[in-house]
Design an enzyme around this catalytic site. Structure first.
Site, mmCIF file in Angstrom:
data_model
loop_
_atom_site.group_PDB
_atom_site.id
_atom_site.type_symbol
_atom_site.label_atom_id
_atom_site.label_comp_id
_atom_site.label_asym_id
_atom_site.label_seq_id
_atom_site.Cartn_x
_atom_site.Cartn_y
_atom_site.Cartn_z
ATOM 1 C CG HIS A 49 -0.213 -0.014 2.533
ATOM 2 N ND1 HIS A 49 -0.171 -1.114 3.352
ATOM 3 C CD2 HIS A 49 0.533 0.932 3.143
ATOM 4 C CE1 HIS A 49 0.554 -0.836 4.409
ATOM 5 N NE2 HIS A 49 1.006 0.390 4.319
HETATM 6 C C1 T46 Z 1 2.530 0.510 6.992
HETATM 7 C C2 T46 Z 1 3.356 -0.707 7.105
HETATM 8 C C3 T46 Z 1 4.817 -0.414 7.201
HETATM 9 C C4 T46 Z 1 -4.591 -1.020 13.394
HETATM 10 O O1 T46 Z 1 -5.711 -1.290 13.890
HETATM 11 N N1 T46 Z 1 -3.894 0.042 13.862
HETATM 12 C C5 T46 Z 1 -2.665 0.372 13.352
HETATM 13 O O2 T46 Z 1 -2.066 1.372 13.815
HETATM 14 C C6 T46 Z 1 -2.118 -0.442 12.313
HETATM 15 C C7 T46 Z 1 -0.758 -0.088 11.716
HETATM 16 C C8 T46 Z 1 -2.827 -1.507 11.871
HETATM 17 N N2 T46 Z 1 -4.038 -1.809 12.420
HETATM 18 C C9 T46 Z 1 -4.771 -3.005 11.962
HETATM 19 C C10 T46 Z 1 -5.301 -2.933 10.551
HETATM 20 C C11 T46 Z 1 -5.275 -4.369 10.099
HETATM 21 O O3 T46 Z 1 -6.457 -5.012 10.506
HETATM 22 O O4 T46 Z 1 -3.857 -4.087 11.972
HETATM 23 C C12 T46 Z 1 -4.112 -4.979 10.897
HETATM 24 C C13 T46 Z 1 -2.867 -5.189 10.056
HETATM 25 O O5 T46 Z 1 -2.553 -3.974 9.350
HETATM 26 P P1 T46 Z 1 -1.980 -3.983 7.869
HETATM 27 O O6 T46 Z 1 -2.532 -5.102 7.105
HETATM 28 O O7 T46 Z 1 -2.155 -2.604 7.304
HETATM 29 O O8 T46 Z 1 -0.425 -4.260 8.168
HETATM 30 P P2 T46 Z 1 0.830 -4.113 7.173
HETATM 31 O O9 T46 Z 1 1.972 -4.779 7.821
HETATM 32 O O10 T46 Z 1 0.474 -4.524 5.802
HETATM 33 O O11 T46 Z 1 1.125 -2.522 7.130
HETATM 34 C C14 T46 Z 1 1.581 -1.858 8.306
HETATM 35 C C15 T46 Z 1 0.825 -0.541 8.499
HETATM 36 O O12 T46 Z 1 -0.583 -0.805 8.506
HETATM 37 C C16 T46 Z 1 1.107 0.445 7.412
HETATM 38 O O13 T46 Z 1 0.625 1.723 7.779
HETATM 39 O O14 T46 Z 1 2.950 1.508 6.440
HETATM 40 O O15 T46 Z 1 2.979 -1.576 8.181
#
Ligand code: T46
Length: 132
Positions: free
Chosen positions: A49
């Site tokens: 993303h």
């Molecule tokens: C990024 C990269 C480096 C939350 O509820 N609060 C939060 O602050 C974050 C970061 C995530 N979440 C929830 C949303 C999803 O249900 O945690 C779950 C996993 O998040 P996501 O699929 O977005 O995780 P990554 O590792 O793909 O991305 C993360 C960050 O979301 C993003 O901002 O830049 O790490």
């Protein structure tokens, strides 16, 4: 694109090492949120993303992973494996993380609270926005 790393001062003696992170000092924005990832299995791909507004610094506090930065014009791959080094990830940079070591603890400092509306999770949509 060029990867912007921040080298943090490391204070060390015979007891071990210490790194201090201070917003508006060695982290170039107000820190509004800290989150971290761990237990990422082999073969996993995370990220995929870009953020519309969010600025972040990513630090592999322990272990290592690979990190892709893509500004819509060029791509750079870096390895995060130094707890005394942060990678600055600006808005509108598509990023992906993979090749996590078993012990990887990847920490993110962010300048805003979590907001799903700030994510662009579709690469074609990202490219259209990046071209504007
Ligand atoms: C990024 C990269 C480096 C939350 O509820 N609060 C939060 O602050 C974050 C970061 C995530 N979440 C929830 C949303 C999803 O249900 O945690 C779950 C996993 O998040 P996501 O699929 O977005 O995780 P990554 O590792 O793909 O991305 C993360 C960050 O979301 C993003 O901002 O830049 O790490």
């Amino acid at each position: 694109m060029i990867a912007n790393f921040i080298k943090f001062q490391q204070y060390g003696d015979e007891r071990g090492a210490l790194v201090a992170l201070e917003d508006m000092k060695n982290v170039p924005f107000p820190i509004r949120r800290i989150y971290y990832m761990f237990g990422c299995a082999e073969g996993v791909l995370r990220g995929e993303h870009a953020h519309k507004q969010l600025k972040q610094v990513l630090i592999a506090v322990r272990g290592s992973c690979r990190f892709l930065l893509d500004d819509g014009h060029s791509r750079t791959e870096v390895v995060l494996d130094d707890p005394a080094q942060g990678l600055l990830v600006d808005p509108m940079v598509w990023h992906e993380m993979w090749d996590f070591s078993e012990d990887c603890l990847l920490m993110a400092l962010a300048d805003a609270h979590y907001d799903e509306a700030d994510y662009i999770r579709n690469y074609q949509e990202f490219l259209r926005n990046a071209a504007q």
